[in-house]
Design a protein around this motif. Structure first.
Motif, PDB file in Angstrom:
ATOM      1  N   ALA A   1       0.834  -1.204   0.000  1.00 33.62           N
ATOM      2  CA  ALA A   1       0.000   0.000   0.000  1.00 33.62           C
ATOM      3  C   ALA A   1       0.869   1.255   0.000  1.00 33.62           C
ATOM      4  O   ALA A   1       0.564   2.244  -0.673  1.00 33.62           O
ATOM      5  N   HIS A   2       1.968   1.208   0.731  1.00 35.14           N
ATOM      6  CA  HIS A   2       2.912   2.323   0.760  1.00 35.14           C
ATOM      7  C   HIS A   2       3.518   2.549  -0.627  1.00 35.14           C
ATOM      8  O   HIS A   2       3.585   3.685  -1.107  1.00 35.14           O
ATOM      9  N   ASP A   3       3.938   1.457  -1.279  1.00 36.33           N
ATOM     10  CA  ASP A   3       4.539   1.572  -2.601  1.00 36.33           C
ATOM     11  C   ASP A   3       3.548   2.120  -3.622  1.00 36.33           C
ATOM     12  O   ASP A   3       3.904   2.968  -4.459  1.00 36.33           O
ATOM     13  N   LEU A   4       2.293   1.664  -3.547  1.00 35.77           N
ATOM     14  CA  LEU A   4       1.268   2.189  -4.453  1.00 35.77           C
ATOM     15  C   LEU A   4       1.009   3.669  -4.191  1.00 35.77           C
ATOM     16  O   LEU A   4       0.840   4.454  -5.121  1.00 35.77           O
ATOM     17  N   HIS A   5       0.975   4.051  -2.936  1.00 38.39           N
ATOM     18  CA  HIS A   5       0.766   5.449  -2.567  1.00 38.39           C
ATOM     19  C   HIS A   5       1.865   6.335  -3.144  1.00 38.39           C
ATOM     20  O   HIS A   5       1.583   7.389  -3.720  1.00 38.39           O
TER      21      HIS A   5
ATOM     22  N   ASP B   1       5.938  -0.173  -9.483  1.00 34.83           N
ATOM     23  CA  ASP B   1       5.604  -1.038 -10.616  1.00 34.83           C
ATOM     24  C   ASP B   1       5.362  -2.474 -10.169  1.00 34.83           C
ATOM     25  O   ASP B   1       4.422  -3.119 -10.637  1.00 34.83           O
ATOM     26  N   ALA B   2       6.181  -2.976  -9.256  1.00 32.95           N
ATOM     27  CA  ALA B   2       6.007  -4.342  -8.749  1.00 32.95           C
ATOM     28  C   ALA B   2       4.706  -4.472  -7.953  1.00 32.95           C
ATOM     29  O   ALA B   2       3.975  -5.458  -8.108  1.00 32.95           O
ATOM     30  N   ALA B   3       4.396  -3.475  -7.123  1.00 31.78           N
ATOM     31  CA  ALA B   3       3.159  -3.518  -6.333  1.00 31.78           C
ATOM     32  C   ALA B   3       1.937  -3.418  -7.233  1.00 31.78           C
ATOM     33  O   ALA B   3       0.919  -4.080  -7.001  1.00 31.78           O
ATOM     34  N   ARG B   4       2.040  -2.613  -8.279  1.00 31.37           N
ATOM     35  CA  ARG B   4       0.915  -2.465  -9.207  1.00 31.37           C
ATOM     36  C   ARG B   4       0.684  -3.765  -9.972  1.00 31.37           C
ATOM     37  O   ARG B   4      -0.452  -4.175 -10.187  1.00 31.37           O
ATOM     38  N   GLU B   5       1.769  -4.426 -10.381  1.00 33.87           N
ATOM     39  CA  GLU B   5       1.640  -5.700 -11.079  1.00 33.87           C
ATOM     40  C   GLU B   5       1.038  -6.772 -10.159  1.00 33.87           C
ATOM     41  O   GLU B   5       0.180  -7.549 -10.583  1.00 33.87           O
TER      42      GLU B   5
ATOM     43  N   ASP C   1       6.133  12.418  -9.083  1.00 37.36           N
ATOM     44  CA  ASP C   1       7.156  13.355  -9.538  1.00 37.36           C
ATOM     45  C   ASP C   1       8.377  13.380  -8.613  1.00 37.36           C
ATOM     46  O   ASP C   1       9.465  13.767  -9.034  1.00 37.36           O
ATOM     47  N   ALA C   2       8.219  12.960  -7.377  1.00 39.73           N
ATOM     48  CA  ALA C   2       9.321  13.003  -6.409  1.00 39.73           C
ATOM     49  C   ALA C   2       9.955  11.628  -6.167  1.00 39.73           C
ATOM     50  O   ALA C   2      10.939  11.532  -5.452  1.00 39.73           O
ATOM     51  N   CYS C   3       9.397  10.579  -6.774  1.00 38.00           N
ATOM     52  CA  CYS C   3       9.884   9.213  -6.527  1.00 38.00           C
ATOM     53  C   CYS C   3      11.282   8.991  -7.100  1.00 38.00           C
ATOM     54  O   CYS C   3      11.615   9.482  -8.174  1.00 38.00           O
ATOM     55  N   SER C   4      12.057   8.202  -6.376  1.00 37.77           N
ATOM     56  CA  SER C   4      13.360   7.767  -6.873  1.00 37.77           C
ATOM     57  C   SER C   4      13.146   6.565  -7.799  1.00 37.77           C
ATOM     58  O   SER C   4      12.044   6.034  -7.914  1.00 37.77           O
ATOM     59  N   ALA C   5      14.211   6.120  -8.432  1.00 36.23           N
ATOM     60  CA  ALA C   5      14.118   4.966  -9.327  1.00 36.23           C
ATOM     61  C   ALA C   5      13.724   3.705  -8.561  1.00 36.23           C
ATOM     62  O   ALA C   5      12.920   2.902  -9.033  1.00 36.23           O
ATOM     63  N   ALA C   6      14.252   3.538  -7.359  1.00 37.02           N
ATOM     64  CA  ALA C   6      13.913   2.370  -6.542  1.00 37.02           C
ATOM     65  C   ALA C   6      12.443   2.417  -6.115  1.00 37.02           C
ATOM     66  O   ALA C   6      11.762   1.382  -6.112  1.00 37.02           O
ATOM     67  N   GLU C   7      11.954   3.590  -5.760  1.00 44.19           N
ATOM     68  CA  GLU C   7      10.539   3.729  -5.385  1.00 44.19           C
ATOM     69  C   GLU C   7       9.636   3.475  -6.581  1.00 44.19           C
ATOM     70  O   GLU C   7       8.573   2.873  -6.441  1.00 44.19           O
TER      71      GLU C   7
END
Length: 103
Positions: A40-44, A62-66, A51-57
């Protein structure tokens, strides 16, 4: 058209609450909202702070959405199967109620 549209948008986002019997799995580094599940945190992060997310975030998003997409697919598959079984049982009961049907 809506005089208080900006106030309405501020209240449109659901509040995230972690119950007393749950532990906080992650806290948003941008808005400090707690989350009981890491997914839920990753999706949020990906949806609210893209716009502020890093590449790892972004990769975590993407993994959480999949994973969410896969879970939703299997949920829909179970619903369709349940509806098929319900339809078949209804037809069989209707046939029996008509006088023995084909059995």
């Amino acid at each position: 058209m809506f005089p208080d549209a900006d106030r309405r948008d501020a209240h449109a986002a659901p509040e995230t609450a972690v119950r007393d019997d749950e532990t906080v799995a992650a806290v948003c580094p941008y808005c400090r909202r707690p989350f009981a599940e890491r997914e839920a945190h990753d999706l949020h992060l990906g949806e609210r702070h893209a716009d502020a997310c890093s590449a790892a975030e972004r990769d975590a998003y993407d993994a959480a959405r999949e994973a969410e997409r896969d879970a939703l697919f299997y949920y829909h598959l179970r619903v369709v199967a349940a509806l098929g079984v319900l339809y078949a049982v209804t037809v069989l009961l209707y046939m029996v109620a008509l006088g023995g049907g084909f059995l």
